[in-house]
Design an enzyme around this catalytic site. Structure first.
Site, PDB file in Angstrom:
ATOM      1  N   LYS A 125      15.145  65.729  56.991  1.00 21.45           N
ATOM      2  CA  LYS A 125      14.486  65.324  55.752  1.00 21.45           C
ATOM      3  C   LYS A 125      12.971  65.274  55.937  1.00 21.45           C
ATOM      4  O   LYS A 125      12.203  65.628  55.027  1.00 21.45           O
ATOM      5  CB  LYS A 125      15.017  63.970  55.301  1.00 21.45           C
ATOM      6  CG  LYS A 125      16.413  64.000  54.700  1.00 21.45           C
ATOM      7  CD  LYS A 125      16.790  62.626  54.183  1.00 21.45           C
ATOM      8  CE  LYS A 125      18.072  62.661  53.370  1.00 21.45           C
ATOM      9  NZ  LYS A 125      19.232  63.074  54.150  1.00 21.45           N
ATOM     10  N   GLU A 209      10.436  55.716  52.415  1.00 22.06           N
ATOM     11  CA  GLU A 209       9.872  56.088  51.126  1.00 22.06           C
ATOM     12  C   GLU A 209       9.765  54.870  50.210  1.00 22.06           C
ATOM     13  O   GLU A 209      10.506  53.892  50.383  1.00 22.06           O
ATOM     14  CB  GLU A 209      10.753  57.136  50.434  1.00 22.06           C
ATOM     15  CG  GLU A 209      10.757  58.474  51.115  1.00 22.06           C
ATOM     16  CD  GLU A 209      11.627  59.474  50.386  1.00 22.06           C
ATOM     17  OE1 GLU A 209      11.439  60.671  50.640  1.00 22.06           O
ATOM     18  OE2 GLU A 209      12.477  59.074  49.573  1.00 22.06           O
ATOM     19  N   HIS A 244      24.620  54.606  47.494  1.00 23.81           N
ATOM     20  CA  HIS A 244      23.899  55.869  47.542  1.00 23.81           C
ATOM     21  C   HIS A 244      24.835  57.068  47.640  1.00 23.81           C
ATOM     22  O   HIS A 244      24.411  58.158  48.013  1.00 23.81           O
ATOM     23  CB  HIS A 244      22.898  55.889  48.705  1.00 23.81           C
ATOM     24  CG  HIS A 244      21.971  54.712  48.702  1.00 23.81           C
ATOM     25  ND1 HIS A 244      20.967  54.561  47.777  1.00 23.81           N
ATOM     26  CD2 HIS A 244      21.913  53.621  49.503  1.00 23.81           C
ATOM     27  CE1 HIS A 244      20.323  53.434  48.011  1.00 23.81           C
ATOM     28  NE2 HIS A 244      20.885  52.844  49.051  1.00 23.81           N
ATOM     29  N   ARG A 300      24.515  73.694  51.568  1.00 21.08           N
ATOM     30  CA  ARG A 300      25.968  73.882  51.530  1.00 21.08           C
ATOM     31  C   ARG A 300      26.443  73.740  50.100  1.00 21.08           C
ATOM     32  O   ARG A 300      25.657  73.435  49.192  1.00 21.08           O
ATOM     33  CB  ARG A 300      26.657  72.828  52.396  1.00 21.08           C
ATOM     34  CG  ARG A 300      26.272  71.392  52.012  1.00 21.08           C
ATOM     35  CD  ARG A 300      27.015  70.351  52.824  1.00 21.08           C
ATOM     36  NE  ARG A 300      26.461  69.033  52.680  1.00 21.08           N
ATOM     37  CZ  ARG A 300      26.710  68.191  51.680  1.00 21.08           C
ATOM     38  NH1 ARG A 300      27.504  68.572  50.707  1.00 21.08           N
ATOM     39  NH2 ARG A 300      26.171  66.978  51.649  1.00 21.08           N
TER      40      ARG A 300
END
Length: 681
Positions: A125, A209, A244, A300
Site C-alpha cells: 500500500k 492515514e 472494514h 485480482r
C-alpha cells in the site's frame, strides 16, 4: 503471447488454486468453455464442493492454509502431475503473490492474473500510494514511508491528527487495520495491527492515514489485455462494511453522475496503465464531500464482481481466461453497458450480535430459493457441509438484479427471506435489517453505517411474538406426529389411541401444553383441538399469554408453515438446532429453546471465575502473567480466528490465578483460557 481464437486453444487444462464459492465459480465457467479442470484441496476440504465439481483433484496438505493453499511447491506439483497449462488463483491465498506468479512462469504454467511487476507495484500500500502520488492521483493525507519505528509512527500520527487509521502495508480485506481515536490507544493498536498483518500477509509493515469520518467506499472494475487495450466496467459502492470488510455491495453507486463515473474510471485505467497491468483488477477509492481519494488497487478478481457482471452482461472469469490466453478485450470503452441495478449480500457464518465473531458448525439445514427471477446464488457449500475455523466463513453470496434499484432491493430482500440455514449462527437476519433500513433504502450510507446504526441492525424487531410462538408450537406438533407415526408403524397395535396427536388424554382436556425459553423469558403455549381436527385441520386453537385464538396451518412443499392465526395469515419457517428452535419470520430469525418436560434441563454453573473462548481459534498474544492483578476492561488475551484478531477483556477487577494456554495454542469454543479470582478495586 500470440493472440488465439479461444482460450480453449491454449488451455486444455486449468488448475484452480483456491477453494469455496470462487473455486466453484471458476470451475463452472472453465468447463463451459471446454477446459478440463483441476482442483487442489486441504485435508479439511476433502469433501468440499469444488473438489466434487472438478474433473480431477489433488490433496496438497493439512487444514492450515500455510501448510496447504499457500504451499507454492505443492500447487505446482499438482499442476505438473495433472498436466495443467494454467493456474487461476481466484481471490485470496496466492492471488496477489508476485513470487507465486514468477514460480508459475518458471514452471511453464500460465498464471491467470497480472504480471509479477504489477502485483509488486500495488502489493505494498505504501509503494502504491507513492506511485499514485507521482501520477497526481489524489491521496488521503497520511504517512506511507518505509520507517517503521514505533515512536516515529506515533509522531506521524500526531502530525496527521487523530483519529487516524493504521493499515497493513501489504494487506487487504480489513486485516491488519485499526482505527485509533486518541494518542493513548496508539501503541496497543499498532501492536495488534502488526500481529494481524504478519499472520495474514507475512509482512508487519503499516501505513497511517487520516481517518475520514463519513466516507463512501467506491471502487472501479478495470480490465487490460496484452495488446495495450484497457477499459473500466463502471463502479461498485461497497460502503456497508463491518470491521472494514464488505457486507453489501451494489452497482452502480447511488447518486453517481456520468461525469464523475467517467472521471474515476479514467483515473483507474490510467493507474493500471502506469504499472502495465494485465487482466482483472479493482481500483478502490474513498469518497467524501464530492472528493475522491485513491485507497488501493486489488490485483485480482473481487468477491463482489457478480454485481458488475449483472449490470454489464459480461462473464469476468471468462474474460480473465481469454486475456491470459493472449486474446484482446472483446469490446471497447464505448461498448461497455450499464443496464439496471444489482446488489450483493454476503451470507457469513458469524454472530452479528457478538461483534460479528466467526462461527463454525455443520450446516444441518441449508436451503436457497430456486429459479427466482433476477436472483443469483454463488456458494461453495451444500447442506451437510461443515464451516471450519480454518478459512473464511462465507456461506454464499446472494445477488439480485432489477431494472431499477428499488426492484433489485425488493428481490434481494425476498431472496434472503427465503433462505433457511441451521447448524451455525449466521448474519442472515442482520442482512435483512440492513436492507430494510431507511438509510440504505435511500442510498445514503457511508462506511460508518453499521457502527452508527448498530442498535437497529443487531437486534431483532418484534411486533408479533404470538406468531413466533405459534409457529414454534405447530412445528413441535409436527415433530410429535412424525415420531408417533414411527412408533405406531413398529407397534403391534398401530391403531392405539396412544399414537394419536390430536391432544387426546384419558379423563383430560384435548390439548397439548408446550413450554419455550425465549431469552430470559419462559413462554407457555397450549394447542387445543376440536372434534376431527386431527391436530392439523379446522377447530384448533392456541392459548398464550392468557389469550385464545383459532389457528390452522398447512406445511408447504418447501417445509415452511402457512399459518392462519385469528384473522392474520403468514408464512414461517422453523428449523431445529439441538434443543433450540429457529423461527424464520419476515426476514427475522428468532431463537427459542424447547423445554422438553421429559428431558433433564440442567443449568450450567456460573463461569464467573474464568475467561472462556468465544469461538475456536489460535492464541496470538497473552498480555498478562499468572498472579497479576488486572482491572475491568483490561486486555488479557488475543485470539485469532479466520485471520481476524479478537481481544478478550477482564470482566471485573481480578487476579489471574492460572493461565491455561500459551501463544500458538489452538483452542475450542467455550474452553477456559484463564482463571480469575475477584478482588476489590
Amino acid at each position: 503471447m500470440a493472440q488465439r481464437e479461444s482460450a480453449r486453444a491454449l488451455f486444455d487444462s486449468l488448475l484452480i488454486a483456491n477453494r469455496g464459492e470462487i473455486a466453484c465459480r471458476i470451475l463452472r465457467t472453465a468447463r463451459a468453455m471446454g477446459i478440463r479442470t483441476v482442483a487442489v484441496y486441504s485435508e479439511a476440504d476433502a469433501e468440499a464442493q469444488h473438489v466434487k465439481l472438478a474433473d480431477s483433484a489433488f490433496c496438497i496438505g493439512p487444514a492450515a492454509a500455510a501448510e496447504s493453499y499457500l504451499r507454492v511447491d505443492r500447487i505446482l506439483e499438482a499442476a505438473r502431475q495433472s498436466g495443467a497449462q494454467a493456474i487461476h488463483p481466484g481471490y485470496g491465498f496466492l492471488a496477489e503473490n508476485a513470487d507465486f506468479a514468477e514460480a508459475c512462469a518458471a514452471a511453464g504454467v500460465v498464471f491467470v492474473g497480472p504480471p509479477p511487476s504489477a502485483i509488486r507495484a500495488m502489493g505494498s500500500k505504501s509503494e502504491a500510494k507513492a506511485l499514485m502520488e507521482r501520477a497526481a492521483v489524489p491521496l488521503v493525507p497520511g504517512y506511507h514511508g518505509a520507517e517503521q519505528d514505533e515512536a516515529f509512527l506515533a509522531e506521524q500520527a500526531r502530525k496527521i491528527g487523530f483519529p487516524v487509521l493504521i493499515k497493513a502495508s501489504a494487506g487487504g480485506g480489513g486485516k491488519g487495520m485499526r482505527v485509533v481515536e486518541k494518542p493513548g490507544d496508539f501503541k496497543a493498536a499498532l501492536a495488534g495491527a502488526r500481529r494481524e498483518a504478519m499472520a495474514s500477509f507475512g509482512d508487519d509493515r503499516v501505513l497511517i492515514e487520516k481517518y475520514l469520518t463519513k466516507p463512501r467506499h467506491i471502487e472501479i472494475q478495470i480490465f487490460r489485455d496484452s495488446h495495450g487495450n484497457g477499459v473500466h466496467l463502471n463502479e461498485r459502492d461497497c460502503s456497508v462494511q463491518r470491521r472494514h470488510q464488505k457486507v453489501l455491495e451494489e452497482a452502480p453507486a447511488p447518486g453517481m453522475t456520468p461525469e464523475r463515473r467517467a472521471e474515476m474510471g479514467q483515473t483507474a485505467v490510467a493507474a493500471a496503465e502506469a504499472i502495465d497491468y494485465l487482466g482483472a483488477g479493482t481500483v478502490e477509492f474513498i469518497v467524501e464531500d464530492e472528493q475522491f481519494y485513491f485507497m488501493e488497487m486489488n490485483t485480482r478478481l473481487q468477491v463482489e464482481h457478480p454485481v458488475t457482471e449483472a449490470i454489464t452482461g459480461l462473464d469476468l472469469v471468462a474474460w480473465q481466461l481469454r486475456v491470459a490466453a493472449g486474446e484482446a478485450l472483446p469490446i471497447t470503452q464505448e461498448q461497455v453497458a450499464l443496464r439496471g441495478h444489482a446488489i450483493e449480500a454476503r451470507l457469513y457464518a458469524e454472530d452479528a450480535e457478538r461483534d460479528f465473531l466467526p462461527a463454525t458448525g455443520d450446516l444441518r439445514r441449508l436451503r436457497f430459493p430456486e429459479a427466482v427471477e433476477g436472483l443469483r446464488i454463488d456458494s461453495g457449500v451444500l447442506e451437510g457441509d461443515r464451516v471450519s475455523p480454518f478459512y473464511d466463513p462465507m456461506i454464499a453470496k446472494v445477488i439480485a438484479w432489477g431494472e431499477t434499484r428499488d426492484e433489485a432491493l425488493r428481490r434481494l430482500r425476498q431472496g434472503l427471506d427465503s433462505i433457511r440455514v441451521a447448524g451455525c449462527r449466521t448474519n442472515l437476519a442482520f442482512l435483512g435489517r440492513a436492507l430494510r433500513h431507511e438509510a440504505f433504502a435511500s442510498g445514503g450510507v457511508d462506511t460508518g453505517f453499521i457502527a452508527r446504526e448498530a442498535g437497529k441492525l443487531l437486534k431483532p424487531g418484534l411486533s408479533e411474538p404470538g406468531q413466533v410462538l405459534t409457529a414454534a408450537a405447530l412445528h413441535q406438533l409436527l415433530l410429535r406426529r412424525r415420531e408417533t407415526a414411527r412408533q405406531a408403524a413398529s407397534s403391534s397395535d398401530p391403531n392405539s389411541p396412544w399414537f394419536t396427536c390430536d391432544g387426546w388424554r384419558l379423563n383430560a382436556q384435548t390439548a397439548q401444553p408446550m413450554r419455550f425459553s425465549w431469552g430470559e423469558d419462559i413462554c407457555d403455549v397450549t394447542l387445543g383441538f376440536g372434534p376431527g381436527s386431527g391436530g392439523v385441520g379446522e377447530g384448533m386453537r392456541v392459548t398464550l399469554a392468557g389469550k385464545t385464538l383459532p389457528v390452522s396451518f398447512q406445511q408447504r412443499p418447501d417445509g415452511d408453515l402457512a399459518i392462519a392465526l385469528g384473522d392474520r395469515r403468514y408464512v414461517a419457517g422453523v428449523l431445529d438446532e439441538g434443543d433450540d428452535r429457529l423461527v424464520f419470520l419476515r426476514g427475522e430469525i428468532f431463537r427459542l429453546g424447547f423445554l422438553d418436560p421429559q428431558a433433564h434441563a440442567g443449568e450450567g454453573a456460573d463461569a464467573g471465575g474464568s475467561l472462556t473462548a468465544p469461538m475456536p481459534g489460535k492464541v496470538t498474544a497473552v498480555l498478562v502473567k499468572q498472579g497479576e492483578r488486572v482491572t475491568q476492561g483490561q486486555a488479557l488475551i488475543v485470539l485469532e480466528a479466520m485471520k481476524m484478531e479478537h481481544t478478550l477483556l477482564a470482566p471485573a477487577d481480578s487476579q489471574v490465578v492460572a493461565l491455561h494456554f500459551a501463544v500458538g495454542d489452538l483452542v475450542e469454543d467455550g474452553v477456559e483460557l484463564l482463571t480469575l479470582e475477584p478482588v476489590e478495586a
